[in-house]
Enzyme design. Structure first.
Site, PDB file in Angstrom:
ATOM      1  N   SER A 194       0.864  -1.187   0.000  1.00 38.67           N
ATOM      2  CA  SER A 194       0.000   0.000   0.000  1.00 38.67           C
ATOM      3  C   SER A 194       0.895   1.229   0.000  1.00 38.67           C
ATOM      4  O   SER A 194       2.094   1.132   0.279  1.00 38.67           O
ATOM      5  CB  SER A 194      -0.855   0.023   1.273  1.00 38.67           C
ATOM      6  OG  SER A 194      -0.064   0.412   2.385  1.00 38.67           O
ATOM      7  N   ASP A 195       0.338   2.385  -0.284  1.00 36.39           N
ATOM      8  CA  ASP A 195       1.085   3.589   0.011  1.00 36.39           C
ATOM      9  C   ASP A 195       0.930   3.852   1.520  1.00 36.39           C
ATOM     10  O   ASP A 195       0.173   3.169   2.222  1.00 36.39           O
ATOM     11  CB  ASP A 195       0.621   4.783  -0.840  1.00 36.39           C
ATOM     12  CG  ASP A 195       1.745   5.818  -0.988  1.00 36.39           C
ATOM     13  OD1 ASP A 195       2.664   5.821  -0.148  1.00 36.39           O
ATOM     14  OD2 ASP A 195       1.699   6.628  -1.926  1.00 36.39           O
ATOM     15  N   TYR A 196       1.652   4.820   2.010  1.00 36.48           N
ATOM     16  CA  TYR A 196       1.754   5.101   3.440  1.00 36.48           C
ATOM     17  C   TYR A 196       0.370   5.355   4.058  1.00 36.48           C
ATOM     18  O   TYR A 196      -0.227   6.402   3.802  1.00 36.48           O
ATOM     19  CB  TYR A 196       2.627   6.342   3.585  1.00 36.48           C
ATOM     20  CG  TYR A 196       3.374   6.528   4.866  1.00 36.48           C
ATOM     21  CD1 TYR A 196       4.729   6.252   4.939  1.00 36.48           C
ATOM     22  CD2 TYR A 196       2.746   7.044   5.989  1.00 36.48           C
ATOM     23  CE1 TYR A 196       5.443   6.474   6.108  1.00 36.48           C
ATOM     24  CE2 TYR A 196       3.447   7.257   7.158  1.00 36.48           C
ATOM     25  CZ  TYR A 196       4.802   6.970   7.215  1.00 36.48           C
ATOM     26  OH  TYR A 196       5.511   7.195   8.365  1.00 36.48           O
ATOM     27  N   THR A 197      -0.133   4.410   4.788  1.00 35.01           N
ATOM     28  CA  THR A 197      -1.475   4.439   5.416  1.00 35.01           C
ATOM     29  C   THR A 197      -2.638   4.573   4.416  1.00 35.01           C
ATOM     30  O   THR A 197      -3.739   4.969   4.795  1.00 35.01           O
ATOM     31  CB  THR A 197      -1.633   5.555   6.499  1.00 35.01           C
ATOM     32  OG1 THR A 197      -1.511   6.836   5.855  1.00 35.01           O
ATOM     33  CG2 THR A 197      -0.625   5.446   7.620  1.00 35.01           C
TER      34      THR A 197
END
Ligand code: NOJ
Length: 740
Positions: free
Chosen positions: A280-283
């Site tokens: 995923s991207d950050y969060t």
């Protein structure tokens, strides 16, 4: 390694060798038989290292999660010492001793920083781009890293979007070729070598089409545009063997891309057969709650995992909720197994199960950073990436004999912004060569005058008078101005595309004080800038982007003619922000402006601005001139099984040896869905000595003319295609062929 760890490895080793020596899948299966559900989930979890002077601190939580088998990967953790400390916990203090994966944003260099990616794209030099990512992999792997979150292959057509700087520009074909070059450079030919790292194609998908150019904003587009424009560079990365993908922050047609089964499962896995893993991207999984797509973090974990996001970057939602989701039957255990399997496979390919410390070697770390050959390559690439936008009366190159040159502007002595955003571990002080330092290779100190004039953003004009005074004393004026490095990249969208702050005012004042003097503007920036005023105020404009560690030296090479500029824009420079988005391969309308009557009413135009941009895609000047002549086509028809040769004779008709980027464009005149007015289908960068000519030939097949039609079939249609070979996208078609 402890005995226990060695024992674990030998079990895996034996199991693995029951099948085939390099059959990583079998090795993964053997290992997974030993793993609990919680341990498998642990592999899908990534956290960031907290950093001190020398490396990531083994924070209490991080160490605890690793020890419990609740973490499979880390970001922002590198250096030999830092990764060793963390890897030791994973290998020696967990039940199965599964090594961690260390990832980092090595975007345009790790220590040796190359120009920002938009700049490197302007070199149109695939070999150089591959070399840059090879060097990045050398330096990053020598500091314990296994994985870079690069390349960013998002097509970007909106200069307001700050991350336009991290990609390769607006064109589908060029960006796809460049995507392959990065992947090859990072991953090399054998991932098990200690100097190769996993690449990551990001951000999947559509991130560059954010509404109004505002970062993270909503994306709406038809499937045709998605498939014809935004997906191809990702497909190219898959074809080049990219091992990982990153999902994006944006939603796409109402479904966040980190929970989007259509793009992640149907397209990436099913259609394209991608075997690597998706982080995923950050969060970005958690952010589906704020998108209004997930009820809470448990729901977000369910949606993300089911959609095909195999690893959760920083969100904690897989660690916290996946076990319970599997137990409740909301996530099939087979899906978690699949995610874990993909991640372990990457670790096997990297050779981490043979030796989890294989990237950890203090001697190599010390020897690898900033090697002289890396720095000279960075200088070469920075020069090749610079674009000469304007050169009235051939004011450039400058003579080394010029009696006095005034260097003015906030970026003349800069060693900080010059590296650009996302400059990984590039030292911003002490290593980067400023323009001022660079020109000292060509000029004696008594030929140089300097004034900062103003800051990039502050509105304090107190430095103007000194700048104007020295400008009046000089024979030539060189302005080094632009954006700060933080003004492009993530979360750095702008609504105003002008050179920031009071710099434009200073340019104006300097021109007023020196009506007849040669003024050269060297620009550093991470996006197309609106230069509508400056083109009239200065004689030459050299776009050097953020050119990296050796940027100042490369800029000086160009200013004094040691390097003849050859870069060409891969993004359109608009006249004003109101034209945005503006790109060369737009569609026509039913009411285009007629060539023979440009002011005719009720046409698709603006009442206050021309439609045309200030600088077109593919534009870039040289110190020499090139003539294109004798365009020939091998035939005026092309069949589905045949090839068509298009060639042109390019001659260097000026006074310098130089490179030229020769571009091939087509136009599919009538389609079952409308096609862009121009499409780049090939390019060659050639070198011609003064007076030399070369025949440049392109070979086209029906395959090159394919597109997704309204049924989403990848197809090619009979009919007439216009074709041209040109120095930029600014030309009118004169030739065509028929696809039979
Ligand atoms: C967020 C960015 O969107 C992404 O490109 C980057 O790789 C991650 N943060 C990790 O730093």
């Amino acid at each position: 390694m402890t005995l226990k760890t060695k024992l674990t490895y030998s079990i895996i080793f034996v199991f693995g060798h029951v099948a085939l020596a390099q059959n990583y899948e079998a090795k993964v299966d053997s290992l997974m038989k030993l793993m609990t559900l919680q341990e498998k989930i642990g592999q899908t979890v990534m956290y960031s290292g907290s950093w001190d002077q020398t490396g990531p601190i083994v924070g209490t939580d991080n160490a605890k999660y690793i020890r419990e088998g609740n973490m499979g990967a880390m970001l922002n953790a590198f250096t030999v010492k830092g990764t060793y400390d963390l890897q030791k916990v994973a290998v020696e203090e967990t039940r199965l001793g599964i090594p961690l994966l260390f990832g980092y944003d090595v975007i345009h260099g790790h220590r040796t920083i190359f120009p920002i990616n938009l700049g490197m794209a302007a070199s149109w030099d695939l070999k150089m781009i591959e070399e840059s990512s090879r060097i990045s992999a050398e330096e990053a792997s020598a500091e314990g890293l296994h994985w870079t979150f690069s390349p960013m292959v998002d097509i970007a057509r909106d200069p307001r979007w700050g991350r336009i700087s991290e990609g390769s520009g607006e064109d589908v074909y060029l960006a796809s070729q460049i995507a392959k070059a990065y992947v090859k450079g990072y991953q090399g030919d054998d991932l098990s070598k200690h100097n190769t790292i996993l690449a990551c194609a990001k951000h999947f998908v559509g991130y560059g089409a954010a509404q109004a150019g505002r970062d993270y904003h909503t994306v709406n587009m038809g499937e045709g545009e998605l498939r014809n424009v935004y997906l191809p560079p990702f497909k190219a990365a898959v074809d080049a063997g990219v091992e990982t993908f990153m999902s994006a922050f944006n939603e796409l047609n109402g479904v966040p891309t980190s929970g989007n089964k259509f793009t992640l499962r149907d397209i990436l896995q099913e259609e394209w057969g991608f075997k690597g893993f998706v982080v995923s991207d950050y969060t970005s999984i958690n952010e589906m709650i704020l998108h209004g797509f997930a009820k809470d973090s448990t729901d977000a974990a369910r949606i993300g995992m089911n959609a095909g996001v195999d690893m959760d970057m920083m969100g904690s939602v897989y660690r916290k909720h996946l076990k319970e989701l599997v137990e409740e039957g909301k996530v099939d255990e087979a899906i978690v197994n699949d995610a874990c399997r993909r991640i372990l496979l990457a670790k096997f390919k990297l050779g981490l199960f043979d030796d989890p410390y294989r990237y950890i070697d203090e001697k190599r770390e010390a020897e690898t950073k900033y090697k002289p050959e890396f720095l000279s390559k960075a200088r070469e690439i920075a020069a090749a990436s610079s674009v000469l936008l304007q050169n009235k009366n051939n004011v450039l190159p400058l003579s080394k004999e010029t009696k006095s040159i005034a260097f003015i502007g906030p970026l003349v002595k800069d060693e900080y912004d010059i590296l650009g955003n996302w400059a990984a571990k590039g030292d911003r002080k002490g290593k980067a060569v400023s323009v001022f330092e660079g020109v000292l290779e060509y000029l004696k100190p008594n030929q140089i005058m300097y004034a900062k004039g103003c800051d990039i953003l502050k509105d304090d004009e107190s430095g103007f008078s000194e700048a104007i005074t020295i400008s009046k004393k000089a024979d030539v004026i060189v302005l080094v101005m632009g954006e700060g490095h933080h003004m492009s990249g993530e979360a750095a969208s702008r609504t105003n595309l002008k050179i920031p702050g009071i710099q434009p005012k200073l340019i104006q004042k300097i021109r007023e004080a020196n009506p007849d003097k040669k003024i050269i503007l060297v620009l550093m920036n991470g996006r197309p800038i609106n230069l509508s005023d400056e083109v009239n105020l200065v004689d030459a404009i050299l776009e050097v982007w953020f050119p990296g560690t050796m940027g100042g030296a490369a800029t000086a090479d160009i200013l004094f003619g040691a390097y003849n500029p050859s870069g060409k824009l891969t993004v359109t420079f608009p006249r004003n922000v109101g034209q945005v988005p503006i790109y060369y391969n737009m569609k026509n309308t039913g009411r285009p402006i007629p060539d023979n009557n440009p002011t005719e009413d009720y046409k698709s135009n603006y009442i206050d601005s021309p439609n045309s941009p200030l600088f077109v895609f593919g534009h870039g000047l040289s110190y020499t001139t090139f003539k294109y002549a004798d365009f020939t086509l091998s035939s005026h028809t092309l069949s589905f099984s045949d090839t068509l040769k298009a060639s042109v004779v390019v001659s260097n008709t000026g006074g310098f040896d130089g490179y030229e980027v020769v571009q091939l464009y087509i136009h599919d005149k009538v389609g079952s869905v409308t096609r862009p007015v121009k499409e780049l289908k090939g390019f060659q960068k050639i070198f011609l000595k003064k007076g030399e000519s070369k025949t440049v030939t392109f070979i086209l097949t029906a395959e090159d003319l394919k597109f997704y039609n309204s049924e989403m079939n990848y197809t090619v249609e009979h009919g007439e295609f216009e074709i041209a070979i040109a120095p930029s996208s600014d030309f009118k078609f004169k030739n065509s062929f028929i696809l039979e």
